[in-house]
Design a protein around this motif. Structure first.
Motif, PDB file in Angstrom:
ATOM      1  N   ALA A 107       5.913  -0.733  -5.020  1.00  0.00           N
ATOM      2  CA  ALA A 107       5.327  -1.044  -3.716  1.00  0.00           C
ATOM      3  C   ALA A 107       4.232  -0.468  -3.215  1.00  0.00           C
ATOM      4  O   ALA A 107       3.210  -0.948  -2.706  1.00  0.00           O
ATOM      5  CB  ALA A 107       6.628  -0.976  -2.621  1.00  0.00           C
ATOM      6  N   THR A 108       4.257   1.176  -3.462  1.00  0.00           N
ATOM      7  CA  THR A 108       2.799   1.533  -2.835  1.00  0.00           C
ATOM      8  C   THR A 108       1.764   1.321  -3.543  1.00  0.00           C
ATOM      9  O   THR A 108       0.697   1.280  -3.277  1.00  0.00           O
ATOM     10  CB  THR A 108       3.254   3.120  -3.371  1.00  0.00           C
ATOM     11  N   VAL A 109       1.777   1.344  -5.167  1.00  0.00           N
ATOM     12  CA  VAL A 109       0.660   0.715  -5.920  1.00  0.00           C
ATOM     13  C   VAL A 109       0.195  -0.605  -5.565  1.00  0.00           C
ATOM     14  O   VAL A 109      -1.139  -0.928  -5.356  1.00  0.00           O
ATOM     15  CB  VAL A 109       0.956   0.756  -7.319  1.00  0.00           C
ATOM     16  N   GLY A 110       1.207  -1.562  -4.955  1.00  0.00           N
ATOM     17  CA  GLY A 110       0.716  -2.858  -4.954  1.00  0.00           C
ATOM     18  C   GLY A 110       0.228  -3.233  -3.233  1.00  0.00           C
ATOM     19  O   GLY A 110      -0.239  -4.237  -2.849  1.00  0.00           O
ATOM     20  N   THR A 111       0.356  -2.036  -2.599  1.00  0.00           N
ATOM     21  CA  THR A 111      -0.231  -2.239  -1.185  1.00  0.00           C
ATOM     22  C   THR A 111      -0.957  -1.109  -0.825  1.00  0.00           C
ATOM     23  O   THR A 111      -2.400  -1.341  -0.664  1.00  0.00           O
ATOM     24  CB  THR A 111       1.234  -2.047  -0.123  1.00  0.00           C
ATOM     25  N   VAL A 112      -0.589   0.126  -0.561  1.00  0.00           N
ATOM     26  CA  VAL A 112      -1.440   1.165  -0.012  1.00  0.00           C
ATOM     27  C   VAL A 112      -2.633   1.686  -1.069  1.00  0.00           C
ATOM     28  O   VAL A 112      -3.750   1.847  -0.414  1.00  0.00           O
ATOM     29  CB  VAL A 112      -0.505   2.569   0.258  1.00  0.00           C
ATOM     30  N   LEU A 113      -2.500   1.524  -2.149  1.00  0.00           N
ATOM     31  CA  LEU A 113      -3.221   1.911  -3.129  1.00  0.00           C
ATOM     32  C   LEU A 113      -4.281   0.813  -3.680  1.00  0.00           C
ATOM     33  O   LEU A 113      -5.104   1.057  -4.693  1.00  0.00           O
ATOM     34  CB  LEU A 113      -2.884   2.766  -4.448  1.00  0.00           C
ATOM     35  N   GLN A 114      -4.273  -0.300  -3.215  1.00  0.00           N
ATOM     36  CA  GLN A 114      -5.029  -1.408  -3.641  1.00  0.00           C
ATOM     37  C   GLN A 114      -6.661  -1.363  -3.421  1.00  0.00           C
ATOM     38  O   GLN A 114      -7.338  -2.173  -3.807  1.00  0.00           O
ATOM     39  CB  GLN A 114      -4.561  -2.730  -3.079  1.00  0.00           C
ATOM     40  N   SER A 115      -7.127  -0.294  -2.464  1.00  0.00           N
ATOM     41  CA  SER A 115      -8.571  -0.239  -2.481  1.00  0.00           C
ATOM     42  C   SER A 115      -9.081   0.360  -3.723  1.00  0.00           C
ATOM     43  O   SER A 115     -10.272   0.299  -3.993  1.00  0.00           O
ATOM     44  CB  SER A 115      -8.816   0.768  -1.385  1.00  0.00           C
ATOM     45  N   ILE A 116      -8.376   0.914  -4.505  1.00  0.00           N
ATOM     46  CA  ILE A 116      -8.872   1.563  -5.920  1.00  0.00           C
ATOM     47  C   ILE A 116      -8.906   0.225  -6.960  1.00  0.00           C
ATOM     48  O   ILE A 116      -7.918  -0.375  -7.093  1.00  0.00           O
ATOM     49  CB  ILE A 116      -7.793   2.633  -6.352  1.00  0.00           C
ATOM     50  N   PHE A 117      -9.955   0.432  -7.508  1.00  0.00           N
ATOM     51  CA  PHE A 117     -10.115  -0.695  -8.718  1.00  0.00           C
ATOM     52  C   PHE A 117      -9.151  -0.575  -9.600  1.00  0.00           C
ATOM     53  O   PHE A 117      -8.773   0.279 -10.027  1.00  0.00           O
ATOM     54  CB  PHE A 117     -11.494  -0.534  -9.247  1.00  0.00           C
ATOM     55  N   ALA A 118      -8.668  -1.785 -10.057  1.00  0.00           N
ATOM     56  CA  ALA A 118      -7.238  -1.672 -10.768  1.00  0.00           C
ATOM     57  C   ALA A 118      -7.316  -1.177 -11.798  1.00  0.00           C
ATOM     58  O   ALA A 118      -6.430  -0.413 -12.256  1.00  0.00           O
ATOM     59  CB  ALA A 118      -7.074  -3.333 -10.980  1.00  0.00           C
ATOM     60  N   ASP A 119      -8.367  -1.022 -12.792  1.00  0.00           N
ATOM     61  CA  ASP A 119      -8.489  -0.454 -14.111  1.00  0.00           C
ATOM     62  C   ASP A 119      -8.588   1.002 -13.759  1.00  0.00           C
ATOM     63  O   ASP A 119      -7.809   1.903 -14.450  1.00  0.00           O
ATOM     64  CB  ASP A 119      -9.635  -0.942 -14.746  1.00  0.00           C
ATOM     65  N   VAL A 120      -8.959   1.616 -12.718  1.00  0.00           N
ATOM     66  CA  VAL A 120      -9.078   2.945 -12.583  1.00  0.00           C
ATOM     67  C   VAL A 120      -7.578   3.462 -12.116  1.00  0.00           C
ATOM     68  O   VAL A 120      -7.315   4.513 -12.325  1.00  0.00           O
ATOM     69  CB  VAL A 120     -10.191   3.471 -11.386  1.00  0.00           C
TER      70      VAL A 120
END
Length: 445
Positions: A107-120
Motif C-alpha cells: 500500500a505504501t509503494v502504491g500510494t506514498v511513493l508514486q512520485s518516484i519513477f517506477a523503474d527507479v
C-alpha cells in the motif's frame, strides 16, 4: 460517412498502432501520431484539420500534465537519493510487524511513493523487499514479490502523481485532486484485497518454493548489502516535502468537492503548485545533506526519466483529440443505455486488449480512455470512472513484453515461473478486482 465506416476506421487505427509497435518495431510515440494522421484523413477531417487536431491534442495535454509530471519525477528522484525509502520501510517493519508487512509495504509503494519513477522505485525497494521476505514466515518471498508487483503497477495507474494516473487525468481533463482521492481509495482496496487472495492461494498450493523461488541472492540485493551505510536525515524530514505536497493536493480536492473556494485555497491546492512546493523543500534538504554532484545527478536522472514520459503522454493526447474531432463519441452514445456497467466494462476491455498486445500499461490506458472517454459524459458517467476503468484494464496480463515483469523477476528472489504467478496472475486479478470499487463508486456518485 456511415457509422460502420467510422467504427471500422477507428478499429483499423488501433490495430495499426499495435502492428507498428510490435511488428515494425516503431516507437510508440511515432506509431500513435501515424494512427492519428490515418484516422483524421480517412474520416474526412482533411489534412489541415488533422494536423490541427494532433498538435492541439498534444499541446492541451502538455498544458495539463507537463509540469506535474516533471515536478513529480524530480521530487521522486531527490527522495530516492536522500534514502527516504530505506527509512520508511524500516518504520513500517517496526510499527506493523512482520505479519502485516506485505500489506503495508504494498500500500505504501502504491500510494506514498508514486512520485518516484517506477523503474527507479523498483530497483531501490526490491533489495529491501527481498531481505524482508525472510522475516515474515512461510511464503514470505511469495507475499513480498506480489506486494511489490501490486504496489508498483496499481499505484502507477490510479494514484497521482503516478505517471499513468497523471496521464489519464490529463487525457480526460480531470481535476488531479479528484483523481488523487478516488484513485487512492481504489488502489488501497485493490492492493489489500488482491494480496489477501494471493496469500490464501499461495498457502493452498499455488506457490511452490522449490520451483518458484531462487536460492541465491539477486544481484541488486548483494549490492545493497555490500554498500557502506550512509548517514540519513530523520524520516519526518525526508518525507515532509512529499507529504506536504500530497496533503495540499488532497485539501484542494476536498475543498473543490465541498464547493469551498478562495484564491489562496485554489492556488495552494493546485497539484502543480503543491508539487513545486514539495520539490523546493526536497532541493533544500538535498543541498543540506548531499554533495552537490549527487544532487545534480538526481536532477539529471529525473529530467531523463520525465522526457520519455512527456512525449508518450503527449502523443496519446493527439490521438484522443483526433478521435474526438471525428465524432466517434457522438456515434457511440446511441449504442449504449444509461447504465454505467456496460460502458465501463467496455473501457476495461479495450484497455486490457491493448495491453496484452502492446505491453505498455500507460499507453494502453490513455489510448482506451482517449477513444472511449468522449462518449461517457453523454451517458451521464463521470470521466473519473472512465479513467479508473481504463487504468484497471491496462493492468490485465503483465507479461514478457513488459520491462517491469523482468525487473520484478530478476531483482526479487523468484524464478520466471514464480513471476508468472506473483506478477502476471496477481496483477491480472487486481485488474478485475479494481472494477468492484470503480463500479460501486460510479453508481453512488
Amino acid at each position: 460517412m456511415s457509422d460502420i465506416v467510422v467504427f471500422a476506421n477507428a478499429a483499423i487505427t488501433i490495430v495499426g498502432v499495435v502492428v507498428l509497435i510490435l511488428r515494425a518495431k516503431i516507437s510508440p510515440a511515432i506509431a500513435l501520431v501515424l494512427g492519428a494522421i490515418y484516422l483524421g484523413l480517412v474520416s474526412g477531417l482533411g489534412p489541415e484539420q488533422t494536423i490541427k487536431s494532433i498538435t492541439t491534442g498534444f499541446g492541451d495535454l502538455m498544458t495539463e500534465v507537463g509540469l506535474l509530471i516533471a515536478f513529480g519525477v524530480l521530487l521522486g528522484s531527490l527522495m530516492a537519493s536522500l534514502g527516504a525509502i530505506e527509512k520508511l520501510v524500516d518504520l513500517l517493519v517496526r510499527t506493523f510487524g512482520p505479519r502485516s508487512l506485505p500489506y503495508t509495504f504494498g500500500a505504501t509503494v502504491g500510494t506514498v511513493l508514486q512520485s518516484i519513477f517506477a523503474d527507479v522505485l523498483l530497483v531501490i525497494t526490491a533489495p529491501l523487499a527481498s531481505r524482508l521476505s525472510r522475516q515474515i514466515g512461510p511464503y514470505g518471498a511469495a507475499r513480498m514479490c506480489a506486494a511489490m508487483a501490486l504496489g508498483i503497477e496499481v499505484g502507477l495507474v490510479f494514484v497521482v502523481p503516478g505517471v499513468g494516473a497523471v496521464a489519464l487525468a490529463g487525457v480526460l481533463d480531470l481535476p488531479f485532486g479528484k483523481m488523487f482521492l478516488f484513485g487512492t481509495v481504489t488502489a488501497v482496496f485493490t492492493i489489500v484485497v488482491t494480496l489477501a487472495l494471493f496469500t490464501a492461494l499461495a498457502k493452498r498450493g499455488l506457490w511452490n518454493p522449490k520451483l518458484d523461488e531462487t536460492e541465491e541472492l539477486p544481484v541488486a540485493e548483494v549490492a545493497d548489502e555490500e554498500r557502506s551505510p550512509r548517514e540519513l536525515p530523520p524520516l519526518p524530514l525526508l518525507l515532509a516535502p512529499l507529504l506536504l505536497a500530497l496533503a495540499l493536493i488532497a485539501f484542494g480536492a476536498i475543498a473543490e468537492m465541498a464547493e469551498f473556494s478562495s484564491p489562496w485555497v485554489d492556488f495552494l491546492g493546485d497539484p502543480v503548485i503543491a508539487l513545486l512546493i514539495g520539490l523546493i523543500g526536497a532541493v533544500l534538504i538535498a543541498r543540506w545533506k548531499l554533495p552537490a554532484e549527487q544532487t545534480a545527478a538526481a536532477f539529471k536522472r529525473g529530467f531523463h526519466e520525465s522526457g520519455q514520459i512527456l512525449i508518450l503522454t503527449g502523443v496519446g493526447g493527439s490521438l484522443a483529440q483526433t478521435v474526438k474531432d471525428v465524432g466517434l463519441g457522438e456515434l457511440l452514445k446511441d449504442y449504449f443505455s444509461t447504465s454505467t456497467v456496460v460502458p465501463l466494462l467496455l473501457v476495461w476491455l479495450v484497455a486490457a486488449v491493448l495491453h496484452i498486445a502492446i505491453g505498455s500499461v500507460t499507453l494502453a490506458s490513455i489510448t482506451a480512455a482517449g477513444v472511449l472517454g468522449p462518449v461517457m459524459p453523454l451517458l451521464g458517467i463521470d470521466p473519473i470512472f472512465v479513467a479508473l476503468a481504463a487504468g484497471a484494464g491496462s493492468l490485465f496480463v503483465i507479461h514478457a513484453t513488459s520491462n517491469t515483469f523482468w525487473l520484478l523477476q530478476t531483482l526479487l528472489p523468484q524464478t520466471t515461473r514464480g513471476a508468472l504467478k506473483s506478477v502476471t496472475l496477481t496483477v491480472s486479478a487486481a485488474s478485475i478486482i479494481a472494477m468492484v470499487p470503480i463500479q460501486l463508486m460510479a453508481l453512488l456518485f
